[in-house]
Every structure is written in C-alpha cells, then in structure tokens.
Motif scaffolding. Structure first.
Motif, PDB file in Angstrom:
ATOM      1  N   SER A 176       0.663  -1.192   0.030  1.00 47.07           N
ATOM      2  CA  SER A 176       0.003   0.022   0.077  1.00 47.07           C
ATOM      3  C   SER A 176       0.857   1.240  -0.150  1.00 47.07           C
ATOM      4  O   SER A 176       0.361   2.366  -0.529  1.00 47.07           O
ATOM      5  CB  SER A 176      -0.866  -0.128   1.144  1.00 47.07           C
TER       6      SER A 176
ATOM      7  N   ASP B 216       2.924   3.536  -4.491  1.00 44.14           N
ATOM      8  CA  ASP B 216       1.828   4.177  -5.211  1.00 44.14           C
ATOM      9  C   ASP B 216       2.599   4.098  -6.920  1.00 44.14           C
ATOM     10  O   ASP B 216       3.483   4.983  -6.936  1.00 44.14           O
ATOM     11  CB  ASP B 216       1.424   5.298  -4.761  1.00 44.14           C
ATOM     12  N   HIS B 217       2.176   3.053  -7.436  1.00 44.89           N
ATOM     13  CA  HIS B 217       2.912   2.784  -8.773  1.00 44.89           C
ATOM     14  C   HIS B 217       1.790   2.084  -9.732  1.00 44.89           C
ATOM     15  O   HIS B 217       1.150   1.296  -9.270  1.00 44.89           O
ATOM     16  CB  HIS B 217       4.184   2.157  -8.471  1.00 44.89           C
TER      17      HIS B 217
ATOM     18  N   CYS C 289      -0.008  -3.853  -7.596  1.00 45.49           N
ATOM     19  CA  CYS C 289      -1.291  -4.007  -7.312  1.00 45.49           C
ATOM     20  C   CYS C 289      -1.558  -3.045  -6.275  1.00 45.49           C
ATOM     21  O   CYS C 289      -1.047  -2.745  -5.274  1.00 45.49           O
ATOM     22  CB  CYS C 289      -1.470  -5.431  -6.701  1.00 45.49           C
ATOM     23  N   THR C 290      -2.701  -2.516  -6.312  1.00 51.82           N
ATOM     24  CA  THR C 290      -3.298  -1.397  -5.590  1.00 51.82           C
ATOM     25  C   THR C 290      -3.976  -2.024  -4.489  1.00 51.82           C
ATOM     26  O   THR C 290      -4.537  -2.901  -4.307  1.00 51.82           O
ATOM     27  CB  THR C 290      -4.245  -0.497  -6.200  1.00 51.82           C
TER      28      THR C 290
ATOM     29  N   HIS D 109      -6.352  -1.517  -1.064  1.00 57.32           N
ATOM     30  CA  HIS D 109      -7.466  -0.253  -0.697  1.00 57.32           C
ATOM     31  C   HIS D 109      -7.641  -0.345   0.996  1.00 57.32           C
ATOM     32  O   HIS D 109      -7.912   0.566   1.442  1.00 57.32           O
ATOM     33  CB  HIS D 109      -8.937  -0.700  -1.205  1.00 57.32           C
TER      34      HIS D 109
ATOM     35  N   MET E 120      -7.945  -5.582  -2.035  1.00 53.19           N
ATOM     36  CA  MET E 120      -7.037  -5.303  -3.287  1.00 53.19           C
ATOM     37  C   MET E 120      -7.674  -5.218  -4.556  1.00 53.19           C
ATOM     38  O   MET E 120      -8.799  -5.262  -4.690  1.00 53.19           O
ATOM     39  CB  MET E 120      -5.888  -6.389  -3.538  1.00 53.19           C
ATOM     40  N   ALA E 121      -7.291  -4.218  -5.534  1.00 52.70           N
ATOM     41  CA  ALA E 121      -7.621  -4.139  -6.738  1.00 52.70           C
ATOM     42  C   ALA E 121      -7.895  -5.328  -7.546  1.00 52.70           C
ATOM     43  O   ALA E 121      -7.104  -6.288  -7.417  1.00 52.70           O
ATOM     44  CB  ALA E 121      -7.000  -3.092  -7.473  1.00 52.70           C
TER      45      ALA E 121
ATOM     46  N   LYS F  75       0.957  -5.898 -13.671  1.00 56.71           N
ATOM     47  CA  LYS F  75       0.756  -5.572 -11.972  1.00 56.71           C
ATOM     48  C   LYS F  75       1.570  -6.589 -11.306  1.00 56.71           C
ATOM     49  O   LYS F  75       1.332  -7.998 -11.313  1.00 56.71           O
ATOM     50  CB  LYS F  75      -0.809  -5.574 -11.598  1.00 56.71           C
TER      51      LYS F  75
END
Length: 451
Positions: A63, A66-67, A71-72, A74, A88-89, A148
């Motif tokens: 987290s 930020d790239h 993987c994002t 949340h 996760m996204a 990702k």
C-alpha cells in the motif's frame, strides 16, 4: 468461505485461488459498487502470530508503493472471527504463469513485460522493500497489457524488522537466488536474480534451472550454469542475451547493482528487423550459406509474429477426444546438427498451416511441447504420439522427420489416428531447396491432407 457472504462492506462472489500466504476471493464492494479481490490468511495459520505479522506487512509494504505496475491495496481489516484480510484491486487478465504455459512470447512482448515489471521493482527498491518471491504466478498481465506485481507476502523492509529469519528459504525454489537458497541475508540483488529467471523463461520458453525435486533444483541454482539463451532462441540479440546472463550471476556482486541500471539496458533493447544481423548461434555454429538462410527465414517468421500462437486455452486435458483436433509433434532431424532446433520449430510451422484447414483445429504448440518435456516422452515412439494427442483431446496427430543433404531438405510426415498409432492414415514426402523451407512445408501439408 460461503459465496454471497457479507464481510464488512464486501460480498463474496467467487474463490480465485490459494497461495502460500492467503486465499483469494473476488467480492463486490457494496459501498462503492466495484469488484475487488479479498485475500484472507489461511485459517490454519490464524493462530500463528508470525504469519499474521507477515500478512500485515504485505499490506503495508504494497500500500505504501503508489505505482501503476504494483497491485493497489485498498484496505486491511479483520472479520468478527479474527481472520485478517487485505482488500486489493481486481484486475481482468491472466497471470504470467498462465501465459507462459499457453503461449510463446515474441521478444518484443517479453521486453514489454520486463520493462513494466522492472519499473515496479525499481519503485519498491527505492522504498527500501525487496519482494523476495518474484515469480510468474505473482505477476498479472491485464487484458490491456498492463503488468501488475502482486503478493508482497514475503516482502521485507530492508531497514526494518526481519520477519523471516536468516536460515529460512521461504519462496518458490525455481526463482530463488543462490544466496536465498543458502538461507543468507538478502538485498535488492535477490530480486534482480529472480527478474533474470523470469526474463529467461519468457525468452527461452523454459526455466534456466531445472530439477526433479527441490534439492536437485537448488543444487543446479548453486552449481550449474543455465543453457545459453541464444541456443534456445536463435534470433536473440547479443546485448539482450548479455543482460540476462548478468542478472543470473551467482556472485551477487557481479549482477546489476540496481534496477535502474538494469532498466537502462532493457530500455536500450530493440527487436531486430527480420533482415538484420545473423544471430550469435548461427555465426558460431553454421558456416554453410544454406543453413544461414534457414536460420534467417525461421527468425524472420518468429519476429514477424507469424509463428502460430494459440490464445484459446488449447490444453484440452480432460476433454473428449475430437477428430477435428490435431496435434503436431516435434520432427526427428537427421543430417546437419545445426538444424536440430527445427525439430520443435516444425510444430509451430505445421500447426499454423493445419489450423483452420477445413474443420481442423491445431493444438497450441506450446501445450504439446510442454507435455512431451514434462513426461519425458520419446517422439519416435508411436505410442507416445498417441498418448500426447489423447491427453490434449486430439483425435489425430502428425509426426515426421527432416533430412538435410547437400543444401536440400527432405520432409516426411505421417498422419495418424489417436486410436490406431501403428496404422498411419496418410503419409507425405516432399523435397526442395533449403532456402525454400516454407514452400516445402506448404507442399508437405497439402500432400498430407490429400491435395
């Protein structure tokens, strides 16, 4: 986990899979009306405090990065029963592992994945984080071609608490660095080694180090050199081969000192034109002009993207056998040893010609070759051909041989019913100049299909 169950604001939709550090489900975010992925710590590990801390560290590590190629994350939360989970996204696409099992990568495609993956690792290393479990299963390629990087389950803050103590060999053996295999302290150069293994696999279609069991595999990583990649991929640019070799130096001091330097070399790579330089392997092993011309023709075919590639999930294992599905097996090559690579090359070339001929559908060459290699089958044994075809759902299969004498090629092919491996349905034999390889193959397939 019961499908439809509501966990906080997330409604469970489907189980996606299980990894060493978690079980993953798709879920609907009922507040924001979006699909997400939920990763739960396995129940049997819920009482393991170290596992919980590693799980939380994964969420914090990822987290913080930020790239676009990472993987994002949340959120991280806990169920009423005390189960930890990461939100996760969710990405539409396939893992790189799946793609490697079902297709052969063009050099340009492999470089595109490598660049995006490299940028993700560069960002992580800048933040003092190494992944330590880099492998195709942890790399997602979305339907839009975006890479990702997933699963920081083994990530470690290089300046923080080491939750996986020295002496542990957590990670997947085939992608481990020598220092990781020895249980030694690791740094960012461990990820550079694993990056090199992944790049090698994309380019060569096989892993650089192999073994029948983990101990044999680790021995190979520690003591053996991988097969030269330009022997696996004749059209390989020398500079790219050198890049892979530098990533896979057993002495970490001899590898790239960081992802930025490595990316600089990767970004400098361009896919050579079909009429460009002869590959290093041809220069070293082939002196006769006719053999050089075959290498050039085959390389041009690969680089132009004409070699047959299936994207339909052609591994029909477990499906009923169909007479409309046909498998092409590697040809036996006699004569010049410099043409040995064409044995498997014929699988691609002939599959391309057969696919779509009438009602025929040719199996993905990668699925055929992978099964043969995995089971150690003898391509000259009729029963082996039948076994391969049946396992992949093909009712018929093609075998053959290639003979080169005095600058001319003689190709012979046999069409056989899977149920009658000792009684070929048809046979074709053609001959032609080596520099006209593709015309010779056209004639062979036409004759084999009866006109």
């Amino acid at each position: 986990m019961q499908l439809g169950k509501l966990i906080g604001q997330y409604q469970i939709l489907e189980k996606l899979g299980r990894g060493g550090m978690g079980v993953v489900y798709t879920a609907r975010d009922t507040k924001l009306d979006r699909t997400v992925a939920l990763k739960f710590l396995p129940p049997h590990m819920s009482t393991d405090e170290e596992a919980k801390q590693r799980f939380i560290q994964e969420a914090k590590a990822a987290s913080a990065l930020d790239h676009a190629n990472i993987c994002t994350i949340h959120d991280i939360a806990e169920t009423e029963d005390g189960e930890l989970y990461i939100v996760m996204a969710f990405y539409e696409g396939q893992t790189l592992k799946y793609r490697l099992e079902h297709e052969e990568f063009a050099i340009g495609d492999a470089l595109d994945v490598a660049r995006q993956l490299g940028r993700a690792l560069e960002r992580a290393h800048e933040a003092g984080i190494i992944h330590r479990d880099l492998k195709p299963a942890n790399i997602m390629v979305t339907d839009r071609g975006e890479v990702k990087l997933l699963d920081f389950g083994l990530a470690k803050l290089m300046s923080g608490l080491d939750l996986t103590a020295e002496g542990s060999t957590l990670g997947t053996a085939a992608y481990m660095s020598p220092e990781q295999a020895r249980g030694e302290e690791m740094d960012a150069r461990t990820d550079i080694w694993s990056f090199g293994v992944v790049l090698y696999e994309m380019l060569a279609g096989q892993k650089p180090f192999r073994g029948d069991y983990d101990q044999a595999l680790l021995y190979a990583i520690l003591n053996e050199d991988p097969p030269p990649i330009d022997e696996q991929r004749p059209e390989m640019p020398d500079a790219l081969s050198d890049t892979v070799t530098k990533c896979l130096q057993k002495d970490r001091d001899s590898r790239y000192d960081g992802m930025t330097t490595l990316l600089s070399d990767i970004d400098a790579e361009t896919v050579p034109a079909a009429s460009g330089r002869a590959d290093a392997r041809s220069k070293r092993m082939v002196s006769r002009p006719v053999l050089l011309s075959i290498v050039g023709l085959f390389s041009a075919l690969v680089l132009a993207g004409i070699v047959y590639q299936a994207n339909r999930g052609d591994d029909a294992s477990g499906h009923s056998v169909s007479s409309d599905v046909i498998a092409v097996l590697p040809f036996a090559v006699r004569g010049s040893p410099d043409l040995a690579y064409l044995g498997e090359g014929m699988v691609d070339l002939i599959s391309q010609k057969l696919d779509g001929a009438g009602n025929l559908r040719a199996l993905n060459p990668r699925a055929v070759i992978s099964l043969i290699n995995r089971e150690g089958l003898d391509i000259n044994d009729p029963e082996s051909g039948s076994r391969v075809a049946r396992k992949l759902g093909a009712g018929r299969y093609v075998t053959g041989d290639l003979l080169e004498v005095g600058g001319r090629l003689r190709l012979t092919a046999y069409l056989t019913d899977t149920d009658q491996p000792n009684q070929p349905l048809g046979e074709a034999a053609v001959e032609g100049a080596a520099e006209n390889l593709f015309d010779v193959i056209d004639d062979l397939v036409t004759d084999l299909l009866g006109g």
